[in-house]
Structures are given as C-alpha cells and as structure tokens.
Write a protein that holds these residues in place. Structure first.
Motif, PDB file in Angstrom:
ATOM      1  N   LYS A 141       0.836  -1.199   0.000  1.00  0.00           N
ATOM      2  CA  LYS A 141       0.000   0.000   0.000  1.00  0.00           C
ATOM      3  C   LYS A 141       0.876   1.257   0.000  1.00  0.00           C
ATOM      4  N   LEU A 166       2.248   1.832  -3.453  1.00  0.00           N
ATOM      5  CA  LEU A 166       1.217   2.369  -4.336  1.00  0.00           C
ATOM      6  C   LEU A 166       1.012   3.858  -4.081  1.00  0.00           C
ATOM      7  N   GLU A 167       0.898   4.239  -2.816  1.00  0.00           N
ATOM      8  CA  GLU A 167       0.687   5.644  -2.481  1.00  0.00           C
ATOM      9  C   GLU A 167       1.902   6.488  -2.871  1.00  0.00           C
ATOM     10  N   THR A 210       3.748   6.122  -5.458  1.00  0.00           N
ATOM     11  CA  THR A 210       3.687   6.389  -6.894  1.00  0.00           C
ATOM     12  C   THR A 210       2.715   7.515  -7.231  1.00  0.00           C
ATOM     13  N   LYS A 211       1.810   7.842  -6.318  1.00  0.00           N
ATOM     14  CA  LYS A 211       0.835   8.902  -6.545  1.00  0.00           C
ATOM     15  C   LYS A 211       1.364  10.280  -6.159  1.00  0.00           C
ATOM     16  N   LEU A 212       2.514  10.348  -5.501  1.00  0.00           N
ATOM     17  CA  LEU A 212       3.070  11.615  -5.050  1.00  0.00           C
ATOM     18  C   LEU A 212       3.667  12.412  -6.203  1.00  0.00           C
ATOM     19  N   THR A 213       3.704  13.720  -6.021  1.00  0.00           N
ATOM     20  CA  THR A 213       4.404  14.572  -6.983  1.00  0.00           C
ATOM     21  C   THR A 213       5.906  14.409  -6.761  1.00  0.00           C
ATOM     22  N   ARG A 238       7.731  13.328  -3.293  1.00  0.00           N
ATOM     23  CA  ARG A 238       8.633  12.170  -3.229  1.00  0.00           C
ATOM     24  C   ARG A 238       9.970  12.553  -2.609  1.00  0.00           C
TER      25      ARG A 238
END
Length: 62
Positions: A7, A10-11, A13-16, A20
C-alpha cells in the motif's frame, strides 16, 4: 512483501516529484535518528495525521 508495504508503494507512486523528495528525505533523517528521536518523530506524525472532528480517515476508516 506485506500488504502495508504494498500500500505504501502504491501511495508513493501517486506523489508529486516534490512530495517524493520530501518523503525520501524524511526516511533518510528517520534512519539516521536515535531511538528517542524516532519515537518523537512517530508521536509528531500521529498528532498531525488521522481524522479530525467527524471526518473519517481515508486509510483506516476510523
């Protein structure tokens, strides 16, 4: 890998890009910290995260 790490990945990979970099810097600082400092960081995160008032946490549903 555990479901928690999956999880988190996955989260991540959603960050700018800026988010990151901030997250990676936090991990580096955390890894260099003493045990007492790690506890302090953990407590600070617990206070700043989670539901407020009647809102529910998107992660845990509480």
């Amino acid at each position: 890998m555990s479901a928690k790490t999956d999880k988190l990945k996955l989260e991540f990979t959603k960050l700018t890009d800026a988010e990151r970099r901030d997250f990676i810097a936090f991990i580096a600082d955390y890894e260099r910290s003493s045990t007492i400092q790690k506890v302090s960081l953990n407590e600070a995160l617990k206070r700043s995260l989670g539901p407020t008032d009647s809102a529910k946490c998107a992660c845990c549903g509480r």
